[in-house]
Design a protein around this motif. Structure first.
Motif, short mmCIF file in Angstrom:
data_model
loop_
_atom_site.label_atom_id
_atom_site.label_comp_id
_atom_site.label_asym_id
_atom_site.label_seq_id
_atom_site.Cartn_x
_atom_site.Cartn_y
_atom_site.Cartn_z
N TYR A 90 0.81 -1.22 0.00
CA TYR A 90 0.00 0.00 0.00
C TYR A 90 0.85 1.26 0.00
CZ TYR A 90 -3.39 3.54 1.12
OH TYR A 90 -4.15 4.68 1.06
N VAL A 91 1.84 1.33 0.86
CA VAL A 91 2.61 2.56 1.01
C VAL A 91 3.44 2.88 -0.24
CG1 VAL A 91 4.67 1.48 2.03
CG2 VAL A 91 4.05 3.85 2.64
N ASP A 92 3.74 1.87 -1.03
CA ASP A 92 4.57 2.05 -2.22
C ASP A 92 3.76 2.27 -3.50
OD1 ASP A 92 6.96 1.61 -0.76
OD2 ASP A 92 6.64 -0.56 -0.89
N SER A 94 1.42 3.79 -6.28
CA SER A 94 1.11 5.16 -6.69
C SER A 94 -0.38 5.44 -6.57
CB SER A 94 1.55 5.39 -8.14
OG SER A 94 0.73 4.64 -9.02
N LEU A 95 -0.71 6.71 -6.37
CA LEU A 95 -2.12 7.09 -6.34
C LEU A 95 -2.79 6.78 -7.67
CD1 LEU A 95 -2.37 10.49 -4.41
CD2 LEU A 95 -3.52 8.35 -3.86
N LYS A 96 -2.06 6.91 -8.76
CA LYS A 96 -2.64 6.60 -10.07
C LYS A 96 -3.07 5.15 -10.14
CE LYS A 96 -1.92 6.77 -15.07
NZ LYS A 96 -2.61 5.47 -15.26
N ASP A 97 -2.20 4.23 -9.72
CA ASP A 97 -2.56 2.81 -9.74
C ASP A 97 -3.73 2.53 -8.80
OD1 ASP A 97 -0.72 2.15 -11.63
OD2 ASP A 97 0.68 1.14 -10.28
N LYS A 98 -3.74 3.19 -7.65
CA LYS A 98 -4.84 3.01 -6.72
C LYS A 98 -6.15 3.47 -7.33
CE LYS A 98 -1.98 3.47 -2.57
NZ LYS A 98 -1.46 4.38 -1.53
N TYR A 99 -6.15 4.67 -7.88
CA TYR A 99 -7.38 5.23 -8.46
C TYR A 99 -7.82 4.45 -9.70
CZ TYR A 99 -6.79 9.33 -5.42
OH TYR A 99 -6.68 10.17 -4.35
N ASP A 100 -6.86 4.03 -10.53
CA ASP A 100 -7.21 3.25 -11.72
C ASP A 100 -7.86 1.92 -11.33
OD1 ASP A 100 -6.22 5.20 -13.37
OD2 ASP A 100 -4.36 4.14 -13.89
N THR A 101 -7.36 1.30 -10.27
CA THR A 101 -7.93 0.04 -9.81
C THR A 101 -9.38 0.21 -9.39
OG1 THR A 101 -5.77 -0.76 -9.08
CG2 THR A 101 -7.69 -1.85 -8.14
N ILE A 102 -9.66 1.28 -8.66
CA ILE A 102 -11.04 1.57 -8.25
C ILE A 102 -11.90 1.92 -9.46
CG2 ILE A 102 -12.51 3.09 -6.89
CD1 ILE A 102 -10.88 1.10 -5.22
N ASP A 103 -11.37 2.75 -10.34
CA ASP A 103 -12.15 3.20 -11.49
C ASP A 103 -12.56 2.03 -12.39
OD1 ASP A 103 -12.11 5.82 -10.72
OD2 ASP A 103 -10.51 6.42 -12.06
N ALA A 142 0.27 -7.21 -0.77
CA ALA A 142 0.37 -6.38 -1.97
C ALA A 142 -0.94 -6.24 -2.74
CB ALA A 142 1.47 -6.91 -2.91
N HIS A 143 -2.05 -6.64 -2.12
CA HIS A 143 -3.35 -6.61 -2.79
C HIS A 143 -4.32 -5.60 -2.18
CE1 HIS A 143 -2.07 -10.45 -4.52
NE2 HIS A 143 -3.18 -10.53 -5.22
N SER A 144 -3.88 -4.69 -1.33
CA SER A 144 -4.83 -3.94 -0.51
C SER A 144 -5.91 -3.23 -1.31
CB SER A 144 -4.09 -2.94 0.39
OG SER A 144 -3.31 -2.05 -0.40
N ILE A 145 -5.54 -2.48 -2.35
CA ILE A 145 -6.54 -1.75 -3.13
C ILE A 145 -7.36 -2.72 -3.98
CG2 ILE A 145 -6.93 0.07 -4.82
CD1 ILE A 145 -5.96 1.03 -2.09
N TYR A 146 -6.71 -3.72 -4.53
CA TYR A 146 -7.43 -4.73 -5.30
C TYR A 146 -8.42 -5.47 -4.40
CZ TYR A 146 -8.16 -8.50 -8.70
OH TYR A 146 -8.71 -9.40 -9.59
N ASN A 147 -7.99 -5.80 -3.18
CA ASN A 147 -8.91 -6.40 -2.20
C ASN A 147 -10.11 -5.50 -1.97
OD1 ASN A 147 -6.15 -7.68 -0.25
ND2 ASN A 147 -7.55 -8.88 -1.50
N GLY A 148 -9.86 -4.22 -1.78
CA GLY A 148 -10.94 -3.28 -1.52
C GLY A 148 -11.89 -3.16 -2.70
N ALA A 149 -11.34 -3.11 -3.91
CA ALA A 149 -12.18 -2.99 -5.10
C ALA A 149 -13.08 -4.20 -5.26
CB ALA A 149 -11.30 -2.80 -6.33
N LYS A 150 -12.52 -5.38 -5.10
CA LYS A 150 -13.32 -6.59 -5.29
C LYS A 150 -14.32 -6.79 -4.14
CE LYS A 150 -11.69 -7.86 -9.25
NZ LYS A 150 -12.55 -7.79 -10.45
N SER A 151 -13.96 -6.36 -2.94
CA SER A 151 -14.93 -6.40 -1.84
C SER A 151 -16.11 -5.49 -2.15
CB SER A 151 -14.25 -5.95 -0.53
OG SER A 151 -13.24 -6.85 -0.14
N ALA A 152 -15.83 -4.35 -2.77
CA ALA A 152 -16.91 -3.44 -3.16
C ALA A 152 -17.82 -4.09 -4.19
CB ALA A 152 -16.32 -2.14 -3.71
N VAL A 153 -17.23 -4.76 -5.17
CA VAL A 153 -18.03 -5.46 -6.18
C VAL A 153 -18.93 -6.50 -5.52
CG1 VAL A 153 -17.93 -7.04 -8.16
CG2 VAL A 153 -16.40 -5.06 -8.06
#
Length: 240
Positions: A90-92, A94-103, A142-153
């Motif tokens: 998570y800390v490493d 980029s915001l772009k990768d985080k936002y793209d994953t959610i988008d 290394a899956h934190s944002i991906y985990n969050g996106a799929k939990s949202a789905v």
């Protein structure tokens, strides 16, 4: 006479491409959406409409659906498959990768649902398949944002299903484990890639896209009165 229209996002590779070929082989006309339209155009499918679509753009999704329905009639099956999986701590990351994953993984599913749901309610029939992941249930390195996106789905699908059960609309949540696709193309961190590929190798590559497609087709081909609401599938040797 052709069977009912099937729409697939992310249809240029992996599970999406396998779904396109499978449903076409079963006699369904298919709407294939992806950013690489040249790949879609090259697929040996006769009854198809292809569209250069970024799933984060609702107007592009809706236009593609309108164009396909003008040729083949209402979409009976919408498969929200497009997704990305850039992995990093998570800390490493980029915001772009985080936002793209959610988008892509969340907003893309919402756009696909919104583009067909009102018409399905009007018709009092239809099936929406949302491709989530085992990552929607269990977190991992290394899956934190991906985990969050799929939990949202998962949550969005579950509640939309409850709200539309009386409309005779099936929402099917598909949660694959490791699948032999190109999802890791957006991951560049060497140690994370090596760890993931080592786990994948221990599973002989994991599930094939065709195996996942077969499961989705099975669930869809059941009578409309039968809904396999949530399917978690992995290679037998995958522990989590």
């Amino acid at each position: 006479m052709s069977k009912k229209l099937v729409a697939i996002t992310g249809a240029s590779s992996g599970i999406g491409k396998a779904l396109a070929m499978l449903f076409a082989s079963k006699g369904h006309p298919v709407l294939l959406m992806a950013r690489r339209i040249e790949i879609l155009n090259a697929l040996p499918i006769k009854e198809k409409v292809t569209a250069n679509v970024d799933v984060t753009n609702f107007e592009q999704v809706q236009t593609a659906i309108n164009n396909a329905e003008a040729v083949y009639g209402p979409i009976d099956l919408m498969i929200n498959n497009a997704g990305i999986m850039p992995l990093d701590n998570y800390v490493d990351q980029s915001l772009k990768d985080k936002y793209d994953t959610i988008d892509v993984n969340v907003k893309g599913v919402i756009n696909g649902m919104d583009a067909v749901l009102k018409q399905m309610i009007k018709n009092q029939t239809g099936t929406i398949v949302n491709i989530s992941s085992i990552a929607g249930r269990y977190t991992s390195n290394a899956h934190s944002i991906y985990n969050g996106a799929k939990s949202a789905v998962n949550a969005i699908t579950e509640q939309a299903r409850k709200e539309n059960a009386h409309n005779n609309i099936r929402f099917i949540l598909i949660e694959p484990g490791m699948v032999d696709t190109n999802l890791l193309n957006l991951t560049s961190e060497g140690e994370i890639l090596n760890s993931y590929n080592k786990a994948k190798k221990s599973l002989n590559g994991g599930l094939t896209p065709e195996q996942v497609a077969d499961v989705i087709a099975y669930a869809y081909e059941l009578p409309q009165s039968v809904n396999l609401k949530e399917i978690l599938l992995t290679h037998t040797k995958q522990v989590v």
